[in-house]
Design a protein around this motif. Structure first.
Motif, PDB file in Angstrom:
ATOM      1  N   UNK A   1      49.817 -34.567  -1.274  1.00  0.00           N
ATOM      2  CA  UNK A   1      50.063 -35.740  -1.859  1.00  0.00           C
ATOM      3  C   UNK A   1      49.519 -36.940  -1.341  1.00  0.00           C
ATOM      4  N   UNK A   2      48.835 -36.501  -0.098  1.00  0.00           N
ATOM      5  CA  UNK A   2      48.159 -37.890   0.651  1.00  0.00           C
ATOM      6  C   UNK A   2      46.798 -37.504   1.071  1.00  0.00           C
ATOM      7  N   UNK A   3      46.514 -36.345   1.874  1.00  0.00           N
ATOM      8  CA  UNK A   3      45.296 -36.126   2.645  1.00  0.00           C
ATOM      9  C   UNK A   3      44.244 -35.703   1.510  1.00  0.00           C
ATOM     10  N   UNK A   4      43.161 -36.489   1.203  1.00  0.00           N
ATOM     11  CA  UNK A   4      42.126 -36.346   0.394  1.00  0.00           C
ATOM     12  C   UNK A   4      41.233 -35.458   0.973  1.00  0.00           C
ATOM     13  N   UNK A   5      41.325 -34.141   1.106  1.00  0.00           N
ATOM     14  CA  UNK A   5      40.211 -33.371   1.825  1.00  0.00           C
ATOM     15  C   UNK A   5      38.958 -33.177   1.071  1.00  0.00           C
ATOM     16  N   UNK A   6      39.150 -33.231  -0.320  1.00  0.00           N
ATOM     17  CA  UNK A   6      37.912 -33.129  -1.235  1.00  0.00           C
ATOM     18  C   UNK A   6      37.980 -33.989  -2.157  1.00  0.00           C
ATOM     19  N   UNK A   7      36.706 -34.996  -2.651  1.00  0.00           N
ATOM     20  CA  UNK A   7      36.934 -36.297  -3.270  1.00  0.00           C
ATOM     21  C   UNK A   7      35.859 -36.226  -4.135  1.00  0.00           C
ATOM     22  N   UNK A   8      35.842 -35.428  -5.463  1.00  0.00           N
ATOM     23  CA  UNK A   8      34.973 -35.520  -6.622  1.00  0.00           C
ATOM     24  C   UNK A   8      33.732 -35.032  -6.239  1.00  0.00           C
ATOM     25  N   UNK A   9      33.773 -33.711  -5.809  1.00  0.00           N
ATOM     26  CA  UNK A   9      32.531 -32.828  -5.296  1.00  0.00           C
ATOM     27  C   UNK A   9      32.059 -32.308  -6.544  1.00  0.00           C
TER      28      UNK A   9
ATOM     29  N   UNK B   1      34.236 -31.923  11.982  1.00  0.00           N
ATOM     30  CA  UNK B   1      35.410 -31.282  11.732  1.00  0.00           C
ATOM     31  C   UNK B   1      36.382 -32.026  10.786  1.00  0.00           C
ATOM     32  N   UNK B   2      37.099 -31.695   9.894  1.00  0.00           N
ATOM     33  CA  UNK B   2      38.120 -32.493   8.783  1.00  0.00           C
ATOM     34  C   UNK B   2      37.426 -32.948   7.846  1.00  0.00           C
ATOM     35  N   UNK B   3      35.932 -32.762   7.640  1.00  0.00           N
ATOM     36  CA  UNK B   3      35.168 -33.312   6.351  1.00  0.00           C
ATOM     37  C   UNK B   3      35.636 -32.679   5.096  1.00  0.00           C
ATOM     38  N   UNK B   4      36.002 -31.484   5.167  1.00  0.00           N
ATOM     39  CA  UNK B   4      36.414 -30.800   4.120  1.00  0.00           C
ATOM     40  C   UNK B   4      35.818 -29.427   3.834  1.00  0.00           C
ATOM     41  N   UNK B   5      34.963 -28.954   4.619  1.00  0.00           N
ATOM     42  CA  UNK B   5      34.073 -27.725   4.574  1.00  0.00           C
ATOM     43  C   UNK B   5      35.003 -26.465   4.054  1.00  0.00           C
ATOM     44  N   UNK B   6      36.013 -26.303   4.944  1.00  0.00           N
ATOM     45  CA  UNK B   6      36.759 -25.074   4.705  1.00  0.00           C
ATOM     46  C   UNK B   6      37.693 -25.217   3.597  1.00  0.00           C
ATOM     47  N   UNK B   7      38.193 -26.430   3.089  1.00  0.00           N
ATOM     48  CA  UNK B   7      38.756 -26.579   1.715  1.00  0.00           C
ATOM     49  C   UNK B   7      37.932 -26.289   0.629  1.00  0.00           C
ATOM     50  N   UNK B   8      36.560 -26.771   0.691  1.00  0.00           N
ATOM     51  CA  UNK B   8      35.767 -26.401  -0.176  1.00  0.00           C
ATOM     52  C   UNK B   8      35.383 -24.982  -0.618  1.00  0.00           C
TER      53      UNK B   8
ATOM     54  N   UNK C   1      23.839 -14.392  -2.745  1.00  0.00           N
ATOM     55  CA  UNK C   1      24.160 -15.773  -2.595  1.00  0.00           C
ATOM     56  C   UNK C   1      24.892 -15.906  -1.132  1.00  0.00           C
ATOM     57  N   UNK C   2      24.634 -16.821  -0.303  1.00  0.00           N
ATOM     58  CA  UNK C   2      25.439 -17.058   0.555  1.00  0.00           C
ATOM     59  C   UNK C   2      25.755 -18.547   0.852  1.00  0.00           C
ATOM     60  N   UNK C   3      27.035 -18.648   0.973  1.00  0.00           N
ATOM     61  CA  UNK C   3      27.537 -20.133   1.623  1.00  0.00           C
ATOM     62  C   UNK C   3      28.191 -20.155   2.666  1.00  0.00           C
ATOM     63  N   UNK C   4      27.625 -21.030   3.669  1.00  0.00           N
ATOM     64  CA  UNK C   4      28.084 -20.858   5.093  1.00  0.00           C
ATOM     65  C   UNK C   4      28.241 -22.004   5.807  1.00  0.00           C
ATOM     66  N   UNK C   5      29.270 -22.171   6.160  1.00  0.00           N
ATOM     67  CA  UNK C   5      29.844 -23.496   6.887  1.00  0.00           C
ATOM     68  C   UNK C   5      29.305 -23.570   8.167  1.00  0.00           C
ATOM     69  N   UNK C   6      28.509 -24.311   8.799  1.00  0.00           N
ATOM     70  CA  UNK C   6      28.064 -24.472  10.459  1.00  0.00           C
ATOM     71  C   UNK C   6      28.326 -26.059  10.781  1.00  0.00           C
ATOM     72  N   UNK C   7      28.643 -25.682  11.912  1.00  0.00           N
ATOM     73  CA  UNK C   7      28.670 -27.085  12.671  1.00  0.00           C
ATOM     74  C   UNK C   7      27.525 -27.446  13.434  1.00  0.00           C
TER      75      UNK C   7
END
Ligand code: ADP
Ligand code: MG
Length: 254
Positions: free
Chosen positions: A15-23, A39-46, A200-206
């Protein structure tokens, strides 16, 4: 039709951490989409909202036209079968053999809890060996998973994902536990699968150098918002600083 369409996706934890915002975004079949961001920008959540390992708070995810967000448990199971996953820390059963780990990627198709290798059909064992050959570690099939190096373990992770014949692979920071040289030795297999099979590949990379090298398209998240969507060549120094801010140096701006 895009293989994946994300519409106005929002995730709020507790109810408070907005991890993804209207993507919102569309992914076409055969793309190698790299997701970058601090880190913390929402990649894993997406990534985890796509197959509903995380329940979105609002918005829609459509996979090949199927509304994943509204899917029944049975529909969700079918969608998950079509999407392979590769994990940051490999998620292998450390004390099991490499071959058993790869075969476990087939769970859901065969006997759900085969504790012994011989309970897998021979044809599945053949496929597992072929997938290990594909990632260059066929000779490690009988080794215990934890005897392998990190790079080899991640290649087992890829072979395991291939057992599903996935149409899409979600890879959440698959090389962040590996050194740069080893990172290439893992990513080039994802690249090969993408090019040869059209997966199709979706890959989070730092790191941006890896993102540029492997992505056919890059998106960037910042505090849960999509702030860039374009070609690797379009990320210039200014864009980069916008995405990474003060940490720009650390993730490889030149
Ligand atoms: P990334 O993968 O880019 O590092 P995450 O998706 O893990 O980002 O996290 C995005 C934001 O959501 C962060 O603020 C993180 O702390 C928060 N978050 C992630 N998972 C949870 C969770 N299970 N419960 C509460 N907050 C979470
Ligand atoms: Mg993450």
């Amino acid at each position: 039709m895009p293989v994946l369409e994300i519409r106005n996706l929002t995730k709020i934890y507790d109810g408070r951490v907005r991890a993804l915002d209207d993507v919102s975004l569309k992914v076409q079949r055969g793309e190698f989409l790299v997701v970058v961001g601090l880190s913390g920008s929402g990649k894993s959540t997406l990534m985890r909202c796509i197959n509903r390992l995380v329940e979105p708070t609002a918005g829609q995810v459509l996979f090949d036209g199927v509304d994943v967000t509204a899917a029944s448990p049975e529909e969700l199971r079918l969608v998950r079968r079509r999407i392979g996953m590769v994990f940051q820390h490999f998620n292998l059963v450390r004390r099991s053999s490499v071959l058993t780990n790869v075969l476990s990627g087939r769970l859901g198709y065969v006997n759900p809890w085969p504790s012994l290798l011989h309970r897998f059909p021979a044809v599945e064992v053949e496929r597992a060996m072929a997938n290990l050959r594909r990632v260059g570690i066929e000779e490690k099939a009988e080794a215990r998973a934890d005897e392998l190096s990190g790079g080899q373990q991640q290649r087992v992770g890829i072979a395991r994902a291939l057992m599903q014949d996935p149409e899409m692979i979600l890879a959440d920071e698959p090389v962040s536990a590996l050194d740069p040289a080893t990172s290439h030795s893992v990513l080039r297999y994802l690249e090969e699968i993408n090019r040869e099979d059209g997966t199709t590949i979706l890959c989070n990379l730092h790191f941006l150098d890896l993102a540029r090298r492997y992505g056919t398209r890059i998106i960037a998240l910042k505090a849960g918002r999509l702030i860039f969507d374009g070609l690797p060549s379009e990320i210039d120094r200014d864009r980069f600083r916008e995405i990474y801010g003060e940490e720009a140096q650390e993730v490889g701006v030149s």
